[in-house]
Structure formats: structure tokens, C-alpha cells
Design a protein around this motif. Structure first.
Motif, PDB file in Angstrom:
ATOM      1  N   GLY A 358      45.350  45.680 100.907  1.00 14.53           N
ATOM      2  CA  GLY A 358      45.023  45.273 102.213  1.00 14.53           C
ATOM      3  C   GLY A 358      43.972  44.236 102.354  1.00 14.53           C
ATOM      4  O   GLY A 358      43.602  43.516 103.313  1.00 14.53           O
ATOM      5  N   TYR A 361      43.491  40.683 104.865  1.00 16.22           N
ATOM      6  CA  TYR A 361      43.915  40.841 106.207  1.00 16.22           C
ATOM      7  C   TYR A 361      42.700  40.978 107.018  1.00 16.22           C
ATOM      8  O   TYR A 361      41.748  41.561 106.644  1.00 16.22           O
ATOM      9  N   ALA A 363      40.454  42.109 110.079  1.00 15.63           N
ATOM     10  CA  ALA A 363      40.747  43.191 111.166  1.00 15.63           C
ATOM     11  C   ALA A 363      40.408  42.454 112.648  1.00 15.63           C
ATOM     12  O   ALA A 363      39.614  41.444 112.523  1.00 15.63           O
ATOM     13  N   THR A 474      44.212  47.610 107.845  1.00 16.00           N
ATOM     14  CA  THR A 474      44.473  46.605 107.012  1.00 16.00           C
ATOM     15  C   THR A 474      45.355  47.277 105.822  1.00 16.00           C
ATOM     16  O   THR A 474      46.246  46.518 105.440  1.00 16.00           O
TER      17      THR A 474
END
Length: 639
Positions: A358, A361, A363, A474
Motif C-alpha cells: 500500500g 497511497y 491517506a 492504504t
């Protein structure tokens, strides 16, 4: 002469004899321990099978192979009197204790093949991995092929013995690798298949990348990454030695060390252990499959994953992709300097820590749900909204503050619509946490129906679509995107709506324009340095494209114009993948589009198995309302 002389001589003699006897006894015991196990196999006495009692269906015993200098290769069979229907698979720690078997010739493979064949008939899966070396940054041909069966039997095939046609590959080995009904599982096994084809012409099919299975089984924890080492640690509690000394050892040595053989075998054994863990019911004794586990049963549980290259984001493992896979590098000679180009140690300036799934990505910086409420003038709850929108009604003077906690604004005008009942999704308070795993400190919005489809929906189906926007952390967001790619590909195949191929590209490259641009740039940069004949060819190419008379000279301005040509042209046949899929569903009217919407919602529930969905979230959300309000014969005007 002293009276102590004879006594001292006697004591010395006794001590010497005792020590000598002990030394002879130790040598005798050591030699007995080192007797080859194949000698015991020749005795007529029935030897007990070393396989665990929980594994009665296997009727053979592997014997540690003779050293490479020897040509003898023997196996011992032990028969069980009765084999119950279920075959209990030895679990991870027992599976890793099975001694690997080295194969360097066709004869050795043929002697081992009956054992492998018996196990594949019980459970048609092989854990697979490859080892190779790299010299000065360039990967050499695969040196070692590791294949492990479900009991832990690991065959190490030294491919160097078959290189350049020194001896033919055994036919049964080639059949196993290309057999369409034997799964080959591992991390990066699709890339291993490409290497075997390139280096030896060996066809390897029916591969399944374990990273996809780990992402599909959301009840498992894979937050530390998707490398083989990470998966083994997270799911099996097994620590794999991935030290640079072993990874970069000489896999083309005349004789592999015990450490090399153990390292190579563990990669394949752990691969099949992970497969069993991810697909089978768990118990204290480990996973169990019936002895008749068919390929169709196993393949159905790997649907959509067979022979699919891994396309993940942020997996960050030592087997994340072919470019990042562990590099097999020969040790330099004594007189070879580190500047020779061989990669020996990681760059200390780089952060070599594994990146969690993740990564990449971003948040959200603020919560998505403020859980403020809007009420009608008569006090009926209408919906929830964020505080910014609620305050907008106050600032405009068209609403009054009714409560601070919870924050409730009562409107001063009649709304355009009211909820059908008080059991409405938009009236429920929602938590700011990942709907899959419950993580509350980091999350990102997820469009359950991807925007590339939703954007083409009619306006009637795009109003109030916050139902299909959920919060995911994520890690879960990255995993969900991988699953989405499978469904997109299925839709692409079903509706002839390709993704990324020529028919699905908005702009096409014009080869004629590109040649003219390259010619102009060559003339501008090289000038008089070009050979006369080549310069005339380039000038003729430009003149012909720009329809300039051959006798006319090319000016600097014309060359600059040609050097800046746009080489991409609009593809008139281009139809976006999402639009083509939505059009196909729209042919069935409103119900067709509702089916597409329901398909994506159900896909999210099936693949991610969310445990923290908001109350009243449903795969059929608003569908009955649409039919009641617009009717099934609604004219569909796509956007």
C-alpha cells in the motif's frame, strides 16, 4: 635409581593403554555413523517409513542422495498396509525437514520420477523456484530448478548438465512443467517460466503467483509485504535466511554446499506450504486435503490467477518483480576489485527496508464522516452530511442550528425529496475506519463502482452515490485494486472492450511523422557531419512529406518545423473500456445498469470480505427506488 621409577612407568603404561583404547573406540563409532544409508537399504530387514504417522497415504521414503562424485542413486520403498481416504499433509516445520534430492542427469531423474508421479497423482501441485547467477549486472541462464511436492519432497534439478544439448531433458520432466493440470506455485513463478523458455526452451505453464492468493485471502495478515520471506514469516511463522552470502552464492559451482541446497529447497517447500495454508481449512495438525483432490477443484479456487503475471503496487519484497528479484551474483576472484561491476552488497545510501503493502497511497488528512444531520422544517431527518455543508445552510440563512452535539441543522424550506422511511442508509452515522480490517488511523476513499464506469452512468443513477464510496486503509485499498483488475479484465473479455491494446488507445503513433521528425533532428544536430548521401536521403524524406520541390533548399525554419512535428494522431475507432462496458449493459435498459452496479458491489464483498460495513449497506441499494420512480423502460442517455 629412585624407588618411584617402576611405579611411575606402570602408571604411565596403564594410562596410555586406556587413552589408546578410547581413541580406537571413538574412531570405530564415527565410522559406523558415516556409513551410507543406501547400505542399510540393501538389508532384507523391513525398515520403518520415516514419514510422520499423520501422513499414511505416502508409500515411499526419500534417501539422501550420494555425493556428486558417485554415480549411484537409489531409493527405498516402504509399503503401508492400509491407506485411509484422507491424506494428512505434514505441516510447515515437518515439511521443511525433508532432505532435498539433487538431480544432475537423466538417469537420476528417471529413478526419482515414480515418487514424484505418485505424489502428483494425490495432489497435483508443485512448489517452484529458480536460482541463477549474475555477472556484472547481467543475469546468466537459470542454474537450478527447485520443485517441491505436497509432502516436502524437493527435487533440485541442476540445469547446467542439460545446457547446450550436453544431454537431453527427460521427457517426463518436460511433461510435468508444461502439464496443464498440474499447478506450479511460487512467488514470481510466471517470471521464472519466461526465464526457462528463454534459456532452455522449456515450457512452464499453469503457474499461480502466491501473492495473488495472499491478497485474495483477506483474513490473512500480509501487512509486512508480499515477498516470499514476508509471507513465510507472517503466515507460517517461518524465518527464511535471505542473507546476501547465500543469495549471491555461486549456483554454477561444481558441487553445491549443504547450505545452498537447504536454501534452495526451502524456497520451493515454503511455496507449497503457503499454498496449502492459503487454500485449505486450518487445524492444529495443519491443512488436510482428500487424497483425490482433483485439479479442477484446486483450479476453481485459483480462478483468474492461473498464468497471470503479478501486477501489484507497493509489494516491496525481494521477489516483487523480475527487475527486483534477488540477483544471483558470482563471488569475485581474489584479484578482482569491487569496481568490476558485480553487485556484492546493497547500496548503503538506499533504504533497503521492505516497504509495506500500500505504499504510495496517500491517506486522508481529515475524517470523511462528520455525521452532521439535516432536518426538514417539520423536524423529519433527511440525511447526514459534513459540517462544512451544514454550516453553508446556516451562513445562507436558510437553516437554523438545532443542536451542537450531534450537529443538527433544520432547514427553513421544503426539500426536493424526503427519505422513504427512517430505515435509510443516508440517515445512519458512519465510523471513520477501514471497512475491511477496522484500522482507524489511516484510510482513503474507495469507489466500489470504479469511476471509469460510473462516469458514463445516466444522471438518475449518479445522484446520491455516496453509498458506493467507502473508507479503506492504504493496505486494503491496494489489495482491492488488484482484485478489481481481475474483474475489469473479465468485463473486457466478455464485452470486447480491451484495455491497453491498440483498439483501446486514444492516440496512435504515426510512423511516417516520427521518421520525418527524426530526420529533421538529425540534420539540425549533425549538420555537415553527415555523409553526403545520407544527408540527401534525409532531405528527400522531409521534402516528400512537406510537398516541397526537390530543387528547393530546406531552410532552418522548415527543419525546425519538421523537428517539432506531433507524431501522435487521434484514433477514430477509440472507445474507452468503461464506456463500452456501460453501453453493453445499457442495451438492457435500467436493469442492465443495475446489474453492472450489483456486480461490482458483490465483487467487493466477495474479494475483500469487509467486517465493518456501515449499517444498511446493500448490493441492491436504491434499485427498487429506481424502478418505482423511473420504471424499467427509462430511456438511457449515457454521459
Amino acid at each position: 635409581m629412585s624407588h618411584r621409577g617402576p611405579f611411575t612407568a606402570v602408571i604411565t603404561t596403564v594410562l596410555g593403554a586406556t587413552l589408546g583404547g578410547l581413541l580406537i573406540w571413538r574412531v570405530y563409532r564415527t565410522k559406523r555413523k558415516k556409513l551410507p544409508s543406501v547400505q542399510k537399504a540393501a538389508e532384507p530387514v523391513e525398515a520403518p517409513c520415516p514419514v510422520e504417522k499423520e501422513f499414511p497415504a505416502v508409500d515411499f521414503q526419500y534417501i539422501q542422495p550420494p555425493r556428486p562424485a558417485e554415480k549411484e542413486f537409489k531409493t527405498v520403498e516402504c509399503q503401508t498396509t492400509k491407506a485411509p481416504p484422507p491424506a494428512q499433509v505434514p505441516w510447515s516445520d515437518r515439511l521443511l525437514q525433508v532432505t532435498p534430492v539433487m538431480v544432475s542427469s537423466e538417469e537420476e531423474w528417471q529413478q526419482l520420477w515414480p515418487q514424484v508421479q505418485r505424489e502428483l497423482s494425490v495432489f497435483p501441485v508443485l512448489g517452484l523456484d529458480c536460482e541463477w547467477v549474475s555477472v556484472k549486472g547481467r543475469a546468466c541462464a537459470v542454474s537450478l530448478l527447485q520443485m517441491a511436492t505436497y509432502s516436502g519432497l524437493c527435487v533440485l534439478v541442476r540445469l547446467l548438465a542439460f545446457r547446450s544439448g550436453q544431454q537431453p531433458f527427460p521427457l517426463s520432466l518436460m511433461e510435468v512443467l508444461r502439464h496443464p493440470h498440474i499447478l506450479k506455485v511460487g512467488v514470481g513463478c510466471f517470471e521464472d517460466a519466461k526465464r526457462l523458455v528463454r534459456d532452455y526452451g522449456l515450457s512452464l505453464t499453469c503457474t499461480v503467483d502466491l501473492r495473488y492468493l495472499a491478497l485474495r485471502q483477506r483474513q490473512t495478515s500480509v501487512n509486512n509485504g508480499l515477498s516470499l520471506k514476508s509471507l513465510a514469516a507472517d503466515l507460517l511463522n517461518i524465518s527464511l535466511d535471505k542473507s546476501l552470502e547465500l543469495r549471491c552464492s555461486d549456483w554454477e559451482a561444481d558441487q553445491l554446499t549443504l547450505e545452498q541446497m537447504t536454501y534452495a529447497a526451502r524456497d520451493a517447500q515454503v511455496s507449497i506450504a503457503l499454498f496449502l495454508h492459503l487454500l485449505s481449512p486450518q487445524s492444529e495438525a495443519g491443512p488436510a486435503f482428500s487424497s483425490g483432490s482433483s485439479f479442477s477443484e484446486l483450479a476453481s479456487r485459483c480462478q483468474g490467477l492461473v498464468d497471470v503475471p503479478f501486477r501489484g503496487r507497493g509489494d516491496g519484497g525481494d521477489k516483487a518483480s523480475e527487475g527486483e528479484r534477488r540477483r544471483r551474483t558470482r563471488k569475485p576472484a581474489v584479484n578482482e576489485s569491487p569496481e568490476s561491476g558485480d553487485q556484492q552488497v546493497p547500496d548503503p545510501r538506499r533504504n533497503n527496508k521492505r516497504k509495506p503493502l500500500g505504499v504510495g497511497y496517500s491517506a486522508r488528512k481529515s475524517p470523511l464522516y462528520d455525521n452532521c444531520f439535516l432536518h426538514a422544517p417539520d423536524g423529519q431527518p433527511l440525511c447526514t452530511c459534513d459540517k462544512k455543508k451544514a454550516k453553508w445552510y446556516l451562513d445562507k440563512g436558510i437553516g437554523v442550528l438545532q443542536s451542537e452535539d450531534p450537529f443538527i441543522v433544520r432547514l427553513l424550506f421544503e426539500p426536493s425529496g424526503r427519505p422513504d422511511s427512517q430505515q435509510d442508509y443516508y440517515l445512519t452515522a458512519k465510523e471513520n475506519l477501514c471497512v475491511v480490517c477496522g484500522k482507524a488511523d489511516s484510510y482513503i476513499r474507495k469507489n466500489i463502482v470504479p469511476h471509469e464506469y460510473r462516469r458514463h452512468f445516466p444522471t438518475e443513477m449518479k445522484d446520491h452515490n455516496s453509498h458506493d464510496i467507502l473508507l479503506l486503509c492504504t493496505t486494503c485499498h491496494a489489495a482491492s485494486n488488484v482484485h478489481d483488475s481481475f474483474l475489469k479484465q473479465q468485463l473486457a473479455d466478455e464485452f470486447a472492450a480491451p484495455q491497453g491494446c491498440e483498439e483501446g488507445v486514444r492516440l496512435l503513433e504515426d510512423s511516417d511523422r516520427r521518421r520525418v521528425r527524426s530526420a529533421a533532428r538529425a540534420l539540425l544536430s549533425a549538420g555537415e557531419g553527415l555523409p553526403e548521401q545520407r544527408r540527401e536521403e534525409l532531405q528527400a524524406l522531409i521534402k516528400n512529406f512537406l510537398s516541397i520541390n526537390e530543387e528547393q533548399e530546406l531552410t532552418e525554419e522548415v527543419l525546425q518545423q519538421a523537428a517539432g512535428l506531433e507524431t501522435r494522431i487521434l484514433n477514430e475507432t477509440y472507445v474507452p473500456h468503461g464506456l463500452k462496458v456501460v453501453r453493453a449493459h445499457a442495451e438492457q435498459g435500467l436493469r442492465g445498469l443495475m446489474d453492472l452496479e450489483r456486480c461490482w458491489r458483490q465483487h467487493f464483498l466477495t474479494t475483500m470480505q469487509p467486517r465493518h460495513l456501515p449499517p444498511l449497506w446493500s448490493v441492491d441499494h436504491n434499485h427498487s427506488k429506481f424502478l418505482r420512480k423511473y420504471g424499467a423502460d427509462l430511456r438511457i442517455d449515457l454521459n
